[in-house]
Motif scaffolding. Structure first.
Motif, short mmCIF file in Angstrom:
data_model
loop_
_atom_site.label_atom_id
_atom_site.label_comp_id
_atom_site.label_asym_id
_atom_site.label_seq_id
_atom_site.Cartn_x
_atom_site.Cartn_y
_atom_site.Cartn_z
N GLY A 205 0.81 -1.22 0.00
CA GLY A 205 0.00 0.00 0.00
C GLY A 205 0.83 1.26 0.00
N VAL A 206 1.88 1.30 0.84
CA VAL A 206 2.75 2.47 0.89
C VAL A 206 3.44 2.68 -0.45
N ALA A 207 3.90 1.57 -1.06
CA ALA A 207 4.57 1.67 -2.36
C ALA A 207 3.62 2.18 -3.44
N THR A 208 2.36 1.76 -3.38
CA THR A 208 1.39 2.21 -4.37
C THR A 208 1.12 3.70 -4.22
N CYS A 209 1.03 4.17 -2.96
CA CYS A 209 0.88 5.61 -2.74
C CYS A 209 2.09 6.36 -3.30
N ALA A 210 3.27 5.78 -3.14
CA ALA A 210 4.48 6.40 -3.69
C ALA A 210 4.46 6.41 -5.21
N ASP A 211 3.79 5.42 -5.82
CA ASP A 211 3.68 5.38 -7.28
C ASP A 211 2.89 6.55 -7.83
N ILE A 212 1.83 6.94 -7.14
CA ILE A 212 0.88 7.88 -7.73
C ILE A 212 0.99 9.30 -7.17
N PHE A 213 1.71 9.48 -6.05
CA PHE A 213 1.87 10.82 -5.48
C PHE A 213 3.34 11.24 -5.51
N GLU A 214 3.57 12.53 -5.69
CA GLU A 214 4.91 13.08 -5.62
C GLU A 214 5.43 12.96 -4.18
N PRO A 215 6.77 12.92 -3.98
CA PRO A 215 7.31 12.77 -2.62
C PRO A 215 6.79 13.81 -1.64
N GLU A 217 3.98 15.13 -1.58
CA GLU A 217 2.54 14.98 -1.37
C GLU A 217 2.18 13.68 -0.66
N ARG A 218 3.17 12.84 -0.34
CA ARG A 218 2.87 11.49 0.13
C ARG A 218 2.43 11.42 1.58
N GLY A 219 2.81 12.39 2.39
CA GLY A 219 2.55 12.28 3.82
C GLY A 219 1.09 12.06 4.15
N LYS A 220 0.21 12.87 3.56
CA LYS A 220 -1.21 12.76 3.86
C LYS A 220 -1.82 11.46 3.36
N PRO A 221 -1.63 11.09 2.08
CA PRO A 221 -2.23 9.83 1.63
C PRO A 221 -1.68 8.60 2.35
N ILE A 222 -0.38 8.59 2.65
CA ILE A 222 0.17 7.43 3.36
C ILE A 222 -0.37 7.37 4.78
N SER A 223 -0.57 8.53 5.42
CA SER A 223 -1.14 8.54 6.76
C SER A 223 -2.58 8.05 6.75
N ILE A 224 -3.37 8.49 5.76
CA ILE A 224 -4.75 8.03 5.65
C ILE A 224 -4.79 6.54 5.32
N SER A 407 -6.39 9.60 16.35
CA SER A 407 -5.82 10.92 16.60
C SER A 407 -4.43 11.05 16.00
N ALA A 408 -3.61 10.01 16.16
CA ALA A 408 -2.26 10.03 15.60
C ALA A 408 -2.29 10.10 14.08
N ALA A 409 -3.21 9.34 13.48
CA ALA A 409 -3.32 9.36 12.02
C ALA A 409 -3.72 10.74 11.51
N ILE A 410 -4.62 11.40 12.22
CA ILE A 410 -5.05 12.75 11.82
C ILE A 410 -3.89 13.74 11.95
N VAL A 411 -3.16 13.64 13.06
CA VAL A 411 -2.00 14.52 13.25
C VAL A 411 -0.97 14.31 12.14
N ALA A 412 -0.68 13.04 11.85
CA ALA A 412 0.31 12.73 10.80
C ALA A 412 -0.16 13.21 9.44
N ALA A 413 -1.45 12.99 9.14
CA ALA A 413 -1.98 13.38 7.83
C ALA A 413 -1.91 14.88 7.61
N ASN A 414 -2.16 15.65 8.67
CA ASN A 414 -2.21 17.11 8.54
C ASN A 414 -0.85 17.79 8.67
N ASN A 415 0.11 17.10 9.25
CA ASN A 415 1.37 17.77 9.57
C ASN A 415 2.60 17.18 8.90
N GLN A 416 2.54 15.92 8.45
CA GLN A 416 3.75 15.30 7.94
C GLN A 416 4.29 16.01 6.70
N ASP A 417 3.43 16.27 5.72
CA ASP A 417 3.88 16.98 4.53
C ASP A 417 4.26 18.42 4.85
#
Length: 564
Positions: A205-215, A217-224, A407-417
């Motif tokens: 799953g992580v690799a597929t997200c890396a396939d379709i999103f730029e580096p 932009e990956r933080g949010k989709p990988i977190s979700i 909560s952790a997933a929301i924090v990561a999705a909003n802040n990692q990128d």
């Protein structure tokens, strides 16, 4: 004469060498050219600009014949704007695939824990002890760690789409079999194979997200996406207690129905995202399309002579022509040799993989021991204090952990990128893997605090809300580093990200299989307070790692660079 092809508006002017043949074709002669296939190759094959006039033909990829070489040049020149480039897909389409994979990962890991509530019923029916009963989730988790060694090469050779669909169809069949098991050995073996075929969504799953999103932009989709595989064990366990009212087999029947419906959705939504495989498909289609076609960019969109459900299934006709036996043996050989070599020879990979494995082991330790604190017989243990909740409300004891995960997933999705881009701007670069580790460090500090609160409030027999709060903090501390370490491994060990993830996945599955075997005995001997203190002290050992990597990461990665 010119050394390579001229590319003007998609036209290719063929150049000749002194012998009159197409330059670079002397090694083809009906055979697949030597083309190193590496795990987790980036999408540069599809997003790079058209080759310059100095680019040689044999740099363009696998070209079985001289004719296909000419066609491959034409299609490759169109990749930057091609609709087959996953990075050019619409945002809506990318997110539909991401959410579908999150759901698939959720169901895959849900299957690991849905049988935990019925362990005592299975032990009673088949006449086995506690240690054997714990193998019900343990065998599944071990399968989750073994599966990537089988399916990662499949995804590399034949594509993500094939790996997802073939594994999920087989997963449904094996899960149906678990519900009809007549002895413990059959159940454990089937559970192991369920884990093997369930491993594809969590591992790819992580690799597929890396396939379709730029580096960036990956933080949010990988977190979700990561929320699915991580929420699966929690919600699966909760649901298992309610399904247990109908008998322990109904957990497996329910999972069979759910996974079948999800597989249908996956077939309808999933498309190929792996760049080298897309390139192979386009080259193959160019070989079977007239070179006079005025619309080469539409080649792979040509109507196919297929009908019904076959239209939704991937076309497999290109595989025999584009994947040779030698390539297949090479990829499988590397898939089995690279992960352990990377894991045990690279100190950076080893340190983060071990902590990653410990986090995963703690998740399953809590899944199996929370009923000991909150449940009543047969879910509790005589040697431990318990709040004595009945079976109907016992699933609610997991809410603290589950809310912490969310909560952790929301924090990561909003802040990692946001953190990644901010540090990139501040340091004047395009980003470094270490920028992912800010949230990792935060989680590593938080988790031991949660373990202390959970353990000592339970040891003091305080109100049940206190250990639930401790659970919530533990959940945040588990998921922040668990999520971001995956991103770090993908970025830090490119182009061998697949090997890094496979090694970490195997390590985490072994730890998650073994750790729960001794959890009950540990808490009986040390009680809730000192048992969780021991877990916290082990977690504290990893706290300096993100800081060290943030300060010295580039030097360490260069010093211990993995050569494949």
């Amino acid at each position: 004469m010119k050394d390579g092809p001229d590319l003007e508006l998609g036209r290719v002017v063929q150049s000749k060498d002194r012998t009159g043949g197409t330059e670079g074709d002397d090694h083809l002669d009906g055979q697949t050219s030597e083309y190193p296939v590496q795990p987790e190759r980036p999408l540069d094959d599809l997003t790079a600009q058209p080759p310059s006039k100095n680019t040689r033909t044999n740099d363009l990829g696998p070209t079985p014949t001289s004719l296909s070489t000419l066609e491959a040049r034409r299609i490759t020149a169109l990749y930057p704007t091609s609709p087959h480039n996953p990075r050019n897909w619409t945002t809506k389409r990318k997110w539909i695939i991401t959410v579908t994979l999150a759901l698939t990962g959720f169901i895959s890991t849900m299957g690991s824990s849905i049988g935990i509530p019925g362990m005592h019923a299975v032990r009673d029916e088949f006449g086995v002890g506690f240690r054997v009963g714990v193998l019900i989730p343990g065998a599944y988790v071990l399968g989750l760690g073994t599966g990537p060694f089988v399916f990662a090469p499949i995804s590399e050779l034949y594509g993500r789409q094939i790996a997802y669909i073939s594994s999920q169809v087989t997963y449904c069949i094996f899960f149906l079999g678990t519900g009809f098991s007549n002895d413990m050995a059959t159940l454990i073996v089937l559970r192991f194979f369920c884990g093997v075929f369930a491993s594809v969504p969590p591992s790819l799953g992580v690799a597929t997200c890396a396939d379709i999103f730029e580096p960036s932009e990956r933080g949010k989709p990988i977190s979700i996406y990561a929320l699915g595989p991580l929420a699966g064990p929690i919600l699966g366990n909760m649901l298992g207690y309610w399904l247990l009212f109908f008998g322990w087999r109904w957990a497996y029947y329910f999972m069979t129905i759910l996974s079948t419906l999800n597989t249908i959705l996956l077939i309808a939504v999933m498309r190929e995202t792996y760049a080298p495989v897309i390139q192979k498909i386009l080259v193959y289609e160019s070989m079977h399309t007239s070179s006079s076609d005025p619309h080469p960019s539409k080649l792979s969109e040509a109507p196919r002579s297929r009908s019904g459900i076959s239209k939704l299934l991937p076309d497999l006709s290109w595989m025999p022509a584009m994947v040779s036996k030698s390539e297949m043996l090479s990829v499988y050989g590397k898939a089995f040799s690279r992960p352990p070599r990377l894991l045990f020879t690279n100190p950076v990979a080893f340190a983060f993989s071990m902590y990653y494995a410990y986090l995963y082991g703690l998740i399953y330790l809590f899944l199996t021991t929370i009923p000991l604190l909150f449940g009543s017989p047969p879910f509790s243990d005589e040697g431990l204090f318990t709040y004595g909740w009945p079976q109907g409300t016992l699933p609610l004891s997991y809410l603290g952990l589950g809310l912490g995960f969310c909560s952790a997933a929301i924090v990561a999705a909003n802040n990692q990128d946001r953190i990644y881009k901010s540090l990139s701007r501040r340091n004047g670069d395009k980003g470094q893997p270490e920028y992912r580790l800010v949230l990792t460090q935060t989680g590593m500090i938080i988790m031991p605090i949660g373990l202390f609160i959970y353990g000592w409030t339970a040891d003091s027999h305080t109100h049940w809300i206190a250990p639930i709060i401790g659970q919530y903090i533990i959940g945040i501390g588990l998921i922040l580093p668990f999520n971001t370490i995956q991103n770090f491994l993908v970025d830090a060990f490119h182009p061998y990200s697949a090997a890094a993830i496979a090694g970490a996945t195997l390590a985490r599955s072994i730890v998650a299989c073994i750790l729960p075997l001794f959890a009950t005995e540990m808490f009986v001997k040390l009680d809730w307070g000192w048992g969780n203190t021991l877990l916290a002290c082990v977690a504290i050992l990893g706290v300096p790692c993100p800081l060290v990597m943030f300060l010295c990461g580039k030097r360490l990665r260069e010093r211990y660079a993995f050569q494949g």
